[in-house]
Design an enzyme around this catalytic site. Structure first.
Site, PDB file in Angstrom:
ATOM      1  CB  CYS A 124      -0.936  -0.133   1.228  1.00  0.00           C
ATOM      2  SG  CYS A 124      -2.067   1.326   1.262  1.00  0.00           S
ATOM      3  CB  CYS A 170      -1.534   3.533   8.032  1.00  0.00           C
ATOM      4  SG  CYS A 170      -2.572   4.345   6.829  1.00  0.00           S
ATOM      5  CB  CYS A 184      -0.960  -0.337   8.245  1.00  0.00           C
ATOM      6  SG  CYS A 184      -1.793  -1.652   7.125  1.00  0.00           S
ATOM      7  CB  CYS A 220     -16.115  -6.409   6.425  1.00  0.00           C
ATOM      8  SG  CYS A 220     -17.278  -6.569   7.248  1.00  0.00           S
ATOM      9  CB  CYS A 264     -18.925  -4.033   4.899  1.00  0.00           C
ATOM     10  SG  CYS A 264     -17.744  -2.678   5.677  1.00  0.00           S
ATOM     11  CB  CYS A 274     -18.936   1.028   8.913  1.00  0.00           C
ATOM     12  SG  CYS A 274     -17.512  -0.023  10.040  1.00  0.00           S
ATOM     13  NE  ARG A 296     -17.941  -4.848  13.396  1.00  0.00           N
ATOM     14  CZ  ARG A 296     -18.323  -4.149  12.332  1.00  0.00           C
ATOM     15  NH1 ARG A 296     -17.309  -3.233  11.855  1.00  0.00           N
ATOM     16  NH2 ARG A 296     -19.564  -4.074  11.765  1.00  0.00           N
TER      17      ARG A 296
HETATM   18  N1  SAM Z   1      -6.609   0.822   3.042  1.00  0.00           N
HETATM   19  C1  SAM Z   1      -7.998   1.019   3.441  1.00  0.00           C
HETATM   20  C2  SAM Z   1      -7.900   2.192   4.575  1.00  0.00           C
HETATM   21  O1  SAM Z   1      -7.045   2.302   5.208  1.00  0.00           O
HETATM   22  O2  SAM Z   1      -9.206   2.762   4.741  1.00  0.00           O
HETATM   23  C3  SAM Z   1      -8.600  -0.054   4.226  1.00  0.00           C
HETATM   24  C4  SAM Z   1      -8.103  -1.206   5.032  1.00  0.00           C
HETATM   25  S1  SAM Z   1      -7.391  -0.846   6.236  1.00  0.00           S
HETATM   26  C5  SAM Z   1      -6.328  -2.060   6.923  1.00  0.00           C
HETATM   27  C6  SAM Z   1      -8.722  -0.637   7.606  1.00  0.00           C
HETATM   28  C7  SAM Z   1      -8.384  -0.158   9.013  1.00  0.00           C
HETATM   29  O3  SAM Z   1      -8.215  -1.096   9.814  1.00  0.00           O
HETATM   30  C8  SAM Z   1      -7.575   0.968   9.449  1.00  0.00           C
HETATM   31  O4  SAM Z   1      -8.055   2.054   8.940  1.00  0.00           O
HETATM   32  C9  SAM Z   1      -7.145   0.814  10.709  1.00  0.00           C
HETATM   33  O5  SAM Z   1      -8.162   1.628  11.768  1.00  0.00           O
HETATM   34  C10 SAM Z   1      -7.456  -0.633  11.128  1.00  0.00           C
HETATM   35  N2  SAM Z   1      -6.028  -1.242  11.054  1.00  0.00           N
HETATM   36  C11 SAM Z   1      -5.146  -1.695  10.314  1.00  0.00           C
HETATM   37  N3  SAM Z   1      -3.951  -2.081  10.932  1.00  0.00           N
HETATM   38  C12 SAM Z   1      -4.213  -2.135  12.366  1.00  0.00           C
HETATM   39  C13 SAM Z   1      -3.645  -2.531  13.401  1.00  0.00           C
HETATM   40  N4  SAM Z   1      -2.440  -3.250  13.224  1.00  0.00           N
HETATM   41  N5  SAM Z   1      -3.882  -2.552  14.524  1.00  0.00           N
HETATM   42  C14 SAM Z   1      -5.521  -2.088  14.639  1.00  0.00           C
HETATM   43  N6  SAM Z   1      -6.281  -1.799  13.649  1.00  0.00           N
HETATM   44  C15 SAM Z   1      -5.430  -1.674  12.386  1.00  0.00           C
HETATM   45 FE1  SF4 Z   2      -2.745   1.082   3.352  1.00  0.00          FE
HETATM   46 FE2  SF4 Z   2      -2.693   0.035   5.560  1.00  0.00          FE
HETATM   47 FE3  SF4 Z   2      -3.123   2.625   5.603  1.00  0.00          FE
HETATM   48 FE4  SF4 Z   2      -5.325   1.082   4.804  1.00  0.00          FE
HETATM   49  S1  SF4 Z   2      -4.299   1.200   6.699  1.00  0.00           S
HETATM   50  S2  SF4 Z   2      -4.246   2.972   3.686  1.00  0.00           S
HETATM   51  S3  SF4 Z   2      -3.822  -0.570   3.874  1.00  0.00           S
HETATM   52  S4  SF4 Z   2      -1.396   1.384   4.983  1.00  0.00           S
END
Ligand code: SAM
Ligand code: SF4
Ligand code: DTB
Length: 322
Positions: free
Chosen positions: A54, A58, A61, A98, A129, A189, A261
């Site tokens: 990606c 973040c 992530c 989802c 979702c 959501c 949730r």
């Molecule tokens: N890429 C898209 C986005 O960021 O909107 C969708 C997938 S992203 C993985 C969805 C959500 O998962 C993130 O916004 C975050 O809140 C949650 N998330 C991701 N990694 C996480 C982690 N290590 N621990 C807890 N929540 C996490």
């Molecule tokens: Fe990409 Fe992870 Fe951020 Fe979603 S949460 S935008 S998958 S880096």
């Protein structure tokens, strides 16, 4: 019925957090009972339809290309695999499926494939979702036309702390995506993550942002950070369990008709903590032994937890698509 307010002040929210624990939980449980069956939990199952690489940064992530987490990059899953996973989820009792993609935003071409997935899963009689990153207004319209029930897009944290966690898109981008989803008539959501290193005030501000939207999200996922080796937050100290439960209770009080949730982080939570979360008003969770790239409790351990607590999986989730 409880009054639904969208004008919560930070002082009011911080005062809720400061209540004696028993008073806070009693208030949350009372409001919960006025609006929901207290012994039912909505269950959703997750599937990562496009994993890794990606472009976003973040810091929590596993899927960011900037984080060296050893995750294998995968292409968009074929429709047949998505249908197979959705059928398994349905057979296991999930009412919502989802699908998540590691994108900054979907291209119009990739959205065509997601539209096919949404239509197919809907035809199987499940709620749908998707979480695909930022969405334009026309893209939200296309997903609505495909029959999408919910779009997940989290605020993650407070506007003030956000820049410490993500720099490749800003808070307003997130709010804009949520407006496009809302305006298209798709259920919203939106939630956040606790344990990013935020202050108690940031937690109150996150909940304030969610609760003061023009309409409350239908679903608010509260994630506990899953610390991923190779990410900047790998060594973060876990949030105290009682503090986590307080956040659930305050979310329930601020947004009385919303599904709250209990999301990522349950593998590291005791049954007792999860029981307190349900008492505090959590009434939705991810079911199935995988989240997107990390583990979730096994189905058999969750079935045992439900049996111990006398909880039941909600048969058909409400509200219906707006
Ligand atoms: N890429 C898209 C986005 O960021 O909107 C969708 C997938 S992203 C993985 C969805 C959500 O998962 C993130 O916004 C975050 O809140 C949650 N998330 C991701 N990694 C996480 C982690 N290590 N621990 C807890 N929540 C996490
Ligand atoms: Fe990409 Fe992870 Fe951020 Fe979603 S949460 S935008 S998958 S880096
Ligand atoms: C949400 O708030 N939590 C889910 C879902 N929405 C997409 C994702 C949790 C991801 C946890 C880390 C992982 O498995 O990669």
């Amino acid at each position: 019925m409880t009054a639904v307010r969208m004008d919560w002040s930070l002082d009011e929210i911080e005062a809720l957090f400061a209540l004696p624990f028993n008073d806070l939980l009693f208030k949350a449980q009372q409001i919960h009972r006025e609006n929901f069956n207290p012994n039912e939990v909505q269950v959703s199952t997750l599937l990562s339809i496009k994993t890794g690489a990606c472009p976003e940064d973040c810091s929590y992530c596993s899927q960011s290309a900037r984080n060296d987490t050893g995750l294998e990059r995968e292409r968009l899953l074929p429709l047949s695999e998505v249908i197979k996973s959705a059928q398994e989820a349905k057979d296991n009792g999930a009412t919502r499926f989802c699908m998540g993609a590691a994108w900054r935003n979907p291209t119009d071409k990739s959205l065509n494939h997601v539209v096919d997935m949404v239509s197919a899963v809907r035809e199987m009689g499940m709620e749908t979702c998707v979480t695909l990153g930022m969405l334009s207004e026309p893209q939200a319209g296309r997903l609505k036309d495909a029959g999408l029930d919910y779009y997940n897009h989290n605020l993650d944290t407070s506007p003030e702390f956000y820049g410490e966690v993500i720099t490749t898109r800003n808070y307003q981008d997130r709010l804009d995506t949520l407006s496009h989803v809302r305006d298209a008539g798709i259920n919203v959501c939106a939630g956040g993550i606790l344990g990013l290193g935020e202050s108690p005030r940031d937690r109150a501000r996150l909940l304030q942002e969610l609760a003061n939207m023009p309409k409350h999200p239908e679903s608010v996922p509260i994630n506990e950070l899953v610390p991923i080796p190779g990410t900047p937050l790998a060594n973060n100290k876990a949030i105290d369990a009682i503090d986590f439960v307080r956040c659930i209770a305050v979310a329930r009080i601020l947004m009385p008709c919303t599904y709250v949730r209990l999301s990522a982080g349950r593998t590291d939570m005791s049954d007792e903590t999860q029981a307190l979360c349900f008492f505090a008003g959590a009434n939705s969770m991810f079911y199935g032994d995988r989240l997107l790239t990390t583990d979730n409790p096994t189905e058999s351990s969750d079935a045992q937890l439900f049996s111990t607590l006398g909880l039941q999986a909600e048969k058909a989730a409400s509200p219906a698509t707006v």
